[in-house]
Design a protein around this motif. Structure first.
Motif, short mmCIF file in Angstrom:
data_model
loop_
_atom_site.label_atom_id
_atom_site.label_comp_id
_atom_site.label_asym_id
_atom_site.label_seq_id
_atom_site.Cartn_x
_atom_site.Cartn_y
_atom_site.Cartn_z
N THR A 1 -6.62 65.30 96.73
CA THR A 1 -7.92 64.60 96.79
C THR A 1 -7.72 63.10 96.97
OG1 THR A 1 -8.89 66.30 95.41
CG2 THR A 1 -10.09 64.23 95.51
N LEU A 2 -6.75 62.52 96.24
CA LEU A 2 -6.55 61.07 96.38
C LEU A 2 -6.03 60.74 97.77
CD1 LEU A 2 -5.20 59.79 92.93
CD2 LEU A 2 -7.54 60.16 93.69
N LEU A 3 -5.23 61.66 98.34
CA LEU A 3 -4.72 61.42 99.71
C LEU A 3 -5.83 61.49 100.74
CD1 LEU A 3 -1.32 63.36 99.96
CD2 LEU A 3 -1.71 60.90 100.30
N GLU A 4 -6.76 62.43 100.50
CA GLU A 4 -7.77 62.71 101.53
C GLU A 4 -9.05 61.89 101.39
OE1 GLU A 4 -8.36 66.92 101.23
OE2 GLU A 4 -6.45 67.37 102.24
N THR A 5 -9.23 61.21 100.26
CA THR A 5 -10.50 60.51 100.06
C THR A 5 -10.36 59.05 100.47
OG1 THR A 5 -10.89 61.95 98.16
CG2 THR A 5 -12.35 60.06 98.37
N ASN A 6 -11.24 58.65 101.34
CA ASN A 6 -11.17 57.29 101.87
C ASN A 6 -12.55 56.63 101.74
OD1 ASN A 6 -10.31 55.04 103.12
ND2 ASN A 6 -10.15 55.94 105.17
N PRO A 7 -12.69 55.48 101.09
CA PRO A 7 -11.65 54.77 100.35
C PRO A 7 -11.18 55.56 99.11
CG PRO A 7 -13.79 53.64 100.19
CD PRO A 7 -14.01 54.84 101.03
N VAL A 8 -10.00 55.21 98.67
CA VAL A 8 -9.41 55.90 97.51
C VAL A 8 -10.31 55.72 96.29
CG1 VAL A 8 -7.39 55.89 95.96
CG2 VAL A 8 -7.09 55.42 98.39
N PRO A 9 -10.51 56.78 95.50
CA PRO A 9 -11.32 56.60 94.28
C PRO A 9 -10.78 55.47 93.41
CG PRO A 9 -10.88 58.93 94.68
CD PRO A 9 -10.08 58.16 95.70
N LYS A 10 -11.68 54.82 92.69
CA LYS A 10 -11.29 53.66 91.88
C LYS A 10 -10.47 54.07 90.67
CE LYS A 10 -12.50 49.50 93.12
NZ LYS A 10 -13.77 48.85 92.95
N LEU A 11 -10.84 55.19 90.08
CA LEU A 11 -10.12 55.57 88.87
C LEU A 11 -10.20 57.07 88.61
CD1 LEU A 11 -12.26 56.05 86.23
CD2 LEU A 11 -12.65 53.66 86.75
N VAL A 12 -9.24 57.50 87.81
CA VAL A 12 -9.20 58.88 87.34
C VAL A 12 -9.32 58.82 85.82
CG1 VAL A 12 -7.70 60.91 87.11
CG2 VAL A 12 -7.73 59.62 89.26
N SER A 13 -10.16 59.67 85.26
CA SER A 13 -10.38 59.62 83.82
C SER A 13 -9.96 60.94 83.17
CB SER A 13 -11.88 59.36 83.59
OG SER A 13 -12.21 59.54 82.25
N VAL A 14 -9.10 60.85 82.15
CA VAL A 14 -8.73 62.06 81.39
C VAL A 14 -8.87 61.78 79.89
CG1 VAL A 14 -7.12 62.97 83.13
CG2 VAL A 14 -6.23 61.46 81.34
N VAL A 15 -9.00 62.85 79.13
CA VAL A 15 -9.08 62.73 77.67
C VAL A 15 -7.92 63.54 77.10
CG1 VAL A 15 -10.53 63.10 75.64
CG2 VAL A 15 -11.60 62.65 77.85
N ASN A 16 -7.13 62.92 76.22
CA ASN A 16 -5.93 63.58 75.72
C ASN A 16 -5.73 63.35 74.23
OD1 ASN A 16 -3.45 64.92 75.64
ND2 ASN A 16 -2.31 63.03 76.09
N PRO A 17 -5.80 64.40 73.38
CA PRO A 17 -6.25 65.74 73.68
C PRO A 17 -7.75 65.75 73.97
CG PRO A 17 -5.79 65.53 71.33
CD PRO A 17 -5.37 64.25 71.96
N MET B 219 -12.90 62.99 87.67
CA MET B 219 -12.81 63.59 86.33
C MET B 219 -12.41 65.05 86.51
SD MET B 219 -16.48 62.48 84.79
CE MET B 219 -16.02 62.47 83.08
N PHE B 220 -12.09 65.71 85.40
CA PHE B 220 -11.75 67.13 85.47
C PHE B 220 -12.72 67.92 84.58
CE2 PHE B 220 -7.94 64.93 86.69
CZ PHE B 220 -7.48 65.69 87.76
N ALA B 221 -13.16 69.06 85.11
CA ALA B 221 -14.04 69.93 84.31
C ALA B 221 -13.19 70.90 83.49
CB ALA B 221 -14.96 70.71 85.23
N PRO B 222 -13.57 71.16 82.24
CA PRO B 222 -14.74 70.63 81.57
C PRO B 222 -14.51 69.16 81.18
CG PRO B 222 -13.51 72.04 80.05
CD PRO B 222 -12.82 72.13 81.38
N TYR B 223 -15.52 68.33 81.43
CA TYR B 223 -15.36 66.89 81.19
C TYR B 223 -16.15 66.43 79.96
CZ TYR B 223 -19.67 67.05 84.02
OH TYR B 223 -20.91 67.36 84.51
N TYR B 224 -15.79 65.21 79.50
CA TYR B 224 -16.49 64.59 78.37
C TYR B 224 -17.82 64.03 78.90
CZ TYR B 224 -17.53 61.20 74.67
OH TYR B 224 -18.15 60.47 73.69
#
Ligand SMILES: Cc1ncc(COP(=O)(O)O)c(C=O)c1O
Length: 407
Positions: A158-174, A118-123
């Motif tokens: 981060t996705l390249l360096e994290t093993n195993p790869v994270p399952k998902l990325v979550s964003v809110v738009n807007p 997730m990205f800060a500030p997050y929901y």
């Protein structure tokens, strides 16, 4: 763990919902007004409500319906997605709220121990949905300090360096809590990074219609992308969730793409297990209301959103004592993101002080992973009430800046 011994650690270790804490604060403070909860001040379209009133006595609306949603509503939503969102290969499932859609998805796609981004500030509710389902490796990325856009360079690394790869990325738009939108090229880049890493992307489009200053919201489609939408804000259906009925939303999943055909098909089937064990189906009367609201059309929503620009101006003015550069976001959604003077990292304390001394309530940024900030909502009050709340906020911030948390 004492008296918590009989409780699930997953839930005990989940954050306390900030909205519940804020509701308690509002009840405890005398005549406090709220710039806190993310709500709009309108109710569903009159024409749609009239049609639904006539349905109340019909036996069919008291039965269960199809788990994935009323066929007529799913058809109407599929058309809407094609026409308005350029989503042509997505299927629709109707859930009892976007928050439930999110939990359904996390339960279906993640195992305890998986990591997610997730990205800060997050929901805050998305963060809690991960925690309470045992997904505790939540990698929180930064946003650009100037624009508050998610930092795509950080994501790539981060996705390249994290093993195993994270399952998902979550964003809110807007965004909630910032009100910042994600420009299409950036959304595309985030999507490509996820796709290349073999990771899913969740995009929460709850505020798709809430865009200002000529900016446009856009959606992307792909095997790895799940889009979430909500009726709660656009059509004023939020309280239908609490009042017996549910507000309706849909989750979408690409069905016919070639990259992960079996897995994608599997997603639809697996989601039904979760759906069948939580609401079975979203309330039928609410689904009918959603259907009739869609018939009224997006212009009805846009008309109301247009008027929120005035509220946004009023609240920006009220935040001016914080000084230049301290108010960000607000290009979309119903939120502004304010930075408190450096020494106020304990934003809960500031929020309590503003509530009790000045009668106005907001959400502390620490609930969104960013201490020392405030999330201010400008959607819940009609202009005159918003002005009255903003006057209190301005007086409070002037005092805070000049004299501190005086009692
Ligand atoms: C980004 C976001 N997603 C989801 C929700 C919850 O929506 P629903 O009422 O449809 O569950 C909200 C409500 O504030 C929200 O801001």
């Amino acid at each position: 763990m004492g008296s918590f011994g009989m409780l699930a650690r997953r839930v005990v270790e989940t954050e306390m919902p900030v909205i519940v804490q804020i509701q308690q604060l509002i009840r405890g403070a005398k005549n406090a007004v709220s710039l806190a909860q993310g709500v709009v001040h309108w109710k569903p379209p009159e024409q749609a409500l009239d049609k639904v009133k006539k349905l109340v006595e019909e036996p069919s609306v008291s039965c269960y319906g199809a788990d994935e949603g009323l066929p007529e509503l799913r058809e109407a939503l599929t058309r809407k997605l094609r026409q308005e969102n350029n989503l042509n290969k997505s299927s629709v499932m109707v859930t009892a709220g976007a928050n439930q859609a999110f939990v359904n998805l996390v339960l279906t796609l993640c195992d305890a121990g998986d990591s997610v981004v997730m990205f800060a500030p997050y929901y805050f509710n998305a963060y809690m949905s991960f925690q309470m389902t045992g997904v505790t490796k939540i990698l929180v990325g930064p946003s650009n300090p100037e624009t508050l856009y998610p930092d795509a360079d950080w994501l790539e690394k981060t996705l390249l360096e994290t093993n195993p790869v994270p399952k998902l990325v979550s964003v809110v738009n807007p965004g909630n809590p910032s009100g910042t939108y994600i420009p299409e090229p950036l959304l595309k880049r985030i999507s490509d990074i996820c796709k290349n890493a073999g990771c899913r992307l969740f995009v929460d489009n709850t505020y798709e219609y809430f865009m200002y200053d000529g900016l446009e919201h856009s959606c992307l489609e792909g095997d790895h992308i799940v889009n979430i939408f909500s009726f709660s804000k656009a059509y004023g259906m939020a309280s239908w969730i609490c009042n017996l009925f549910s507000a309706l939303n849909m989750i979408l999943y690409g069905l016919m793409q070639i990259a992960y055909p079996t897995e994608v098909e599997g997603l639809a089937t697996q989601l039904l297990k979760v759906q069948d064990n939580i609401p079975i189906c979203a309330s039928l009367i609410s689904q009918r209301l959603a259907l009739h609201s869609l018939e009224v059309g997006p212009e009805w929503v846009q008309e109301r959103v247009k008027d929120l620009v005035k509220n946004r101006e009023i609240v920006i003015e009220a935040l001016s004592p914080l000084g230049e550069g301290s108010v960000q976001g607000g290009e979309g959604a119903i939120y502004l993101w304010a930075t408190l003077p450096g020494k106020y990292t304990d934003d809960f304390k500031v929020v309590h002080w503003l509530a009790h001394r000045h009668g106005v309530v907001m959400i502390p940024g620490s609930a969104c992973g960013c201490p020392g900030h405030l999330r201010v909502s400008f959607g819940g009050l009609m202009e005159n009430d918003c002005r009255a709340a903003a006057d209190r906020l301005k007086r409070g911030l002037e005092e805070l800046v000049k004299h501190g948390l005086v009692q």
